[in-house]
Design an enzyme around this catalytic site. Structure first.
Site, PDB file in Angstrom:
ATOM      1  N   GLY A  77       0.827  -1.197   0.000  1.00  0.00           N
ATOM      2  CA  GLY A  77       0.000   0.000   0.000  1.00  0.00           C
ATOM      3  C   GLY A  77       0.862   1.249   0.000  1.00  0.00           C
ATOM      4  CB  CYS A  78       0.322   4.519   1.608  1.00  0.00           C
ATOM      5  SG  CYS A  78       1.241   5.997   2.071  1.00  0.00           S
TER       6      CYS A  78
END
Length: 300
Positions: A77-78
């Site tokens: 993810g991020c």
């Protein structure tokens, strides 16, 4: 009197027109400055320098700080959040670099243009202080293994999870770790765990303003992380106890030790950048968010 009034009206109209023209010119100038700054951000943050680096297959356009160190690549993810999780809590980590990687990705990706790329982190580590296997265990505890469309609040291909291997030995280790995770959770359906194990692609380092974001912009970072629901979801998936074990500066669950690549148990070292621990508080909107809201309200 009528003539005087007409002259006065014409003078006032002329003054108002001049002021309005100046106002328009100021707006145009401001707009031009904003466009110019936006266009130069990649250069300011070193994107051109990165493209001209001497690249190598193993680490893309990032050079390890020591020839005795190794690296691995993960997508969780991020990359801001993944970077923080490893730099603060994973043992033996020397440096974590945010970037882009994908076997079908374009050349020289940027944050605004990276089709075919995952947001990834490259983790530089000391094999005398940790191992590829142990760091994969941390990877699993920092992602949602059931989400095939992104991670947490972020949607889209670039936010999907993936674990990468550089050779056959690492591939076997990655498969073994995945099996161990599933064995620990017999209630999980094998088909529902959608984290792919992939051959490691070329790594492209992200722009400078993305690196160490959690250190340079703690208020904005914690606001984003809390609102994105990352910690909450990880605790739902892995349980409070397991989450805390892999996000603990004291490594209490592991007796402050880690097993290195020689299979030797040693005293673990974490948080190499000595970053302050997360506040755990629910943050209000960051300053930039308040400013945008006020400007929008005034404009309306």
């Amino acid at each position: 009197a009528l003539v005087l009034a007409s002259c006065a009206h014409n003078k006032i109209s002329s003054v108002v027109k001049k002021l309005f023209d100046r106002y328009l010119m100021s707006l145009q100038l401001l707009f031009a400055v904003v466009i110019l700054l936006a266009a130069t951000i990649p250069t300011i943050h070193g994107e051109d320098d990165l493209r001209n680096n001497n690249n190598n297959y193993d680490n893309g356009n990032y050079a390890l700080t020591s020839s005795t160190h190794k690296s691995l690549l993960i997508a969780a993810g991020c990359f801001w959040c993944a970077e923080q999780a490893y730099e603060q809590y994973a043992p033996g980590v020397i440096e974590v670099v945010s970037g882009y990687a994908g076997s079908d990705g374009i050349e020289s990706p940027t944050y605004r243009n990276h089709p075919g790329h995952y947001e990834v982190i490259l983790i530089e580590y000391d094999p005398n202080s940790t191992s590829y296997e142990l760091l994969l265990q941390y990877a699993w505890r920092n992602l949602d293994p059931f989400d095939q469309y992104g991670q947490f609040c972020d949607r889209g291909f670039s936010y999907q999870s993936a674990l990468f291997y550089a050779n056959e030995e690492e591939m076997l280790i990655a498969e073994q770790v995945r099996s161990e995770v599933l064995d620990l959770h017999p209630d999980w359906d094998n088909e529902s765990v959608v984290v792919p194990l992939l051959e490691r692609p070329f790594f492209w380092r992200a722009e400078g303003y993305h690196q160490d974001y959690y250190i340079k912009n703690p208020w904005n970072y914690e606001y984003y992380k809390e609102r994105c629901g990352r910690t909450k979801r990880l605790k739902e998936v892995w349980g409070e106890e397991q989450y805390n074990c892999y996000h603990d500066l004291e490594l209490s669950c592991f007796n402050k030790t880690a097993v290195n690549e020689d299979g030797v148990s040693i005293e673990a070292v974490v948080n190499v950048k000595n970053a302050p621990e997360e506040s755990g508080k629910v943050r209000g909107a960051p300053v930039w968010g308040i400013i945008v809201a006020v400007v929008f309200a005034v404009g309306v």
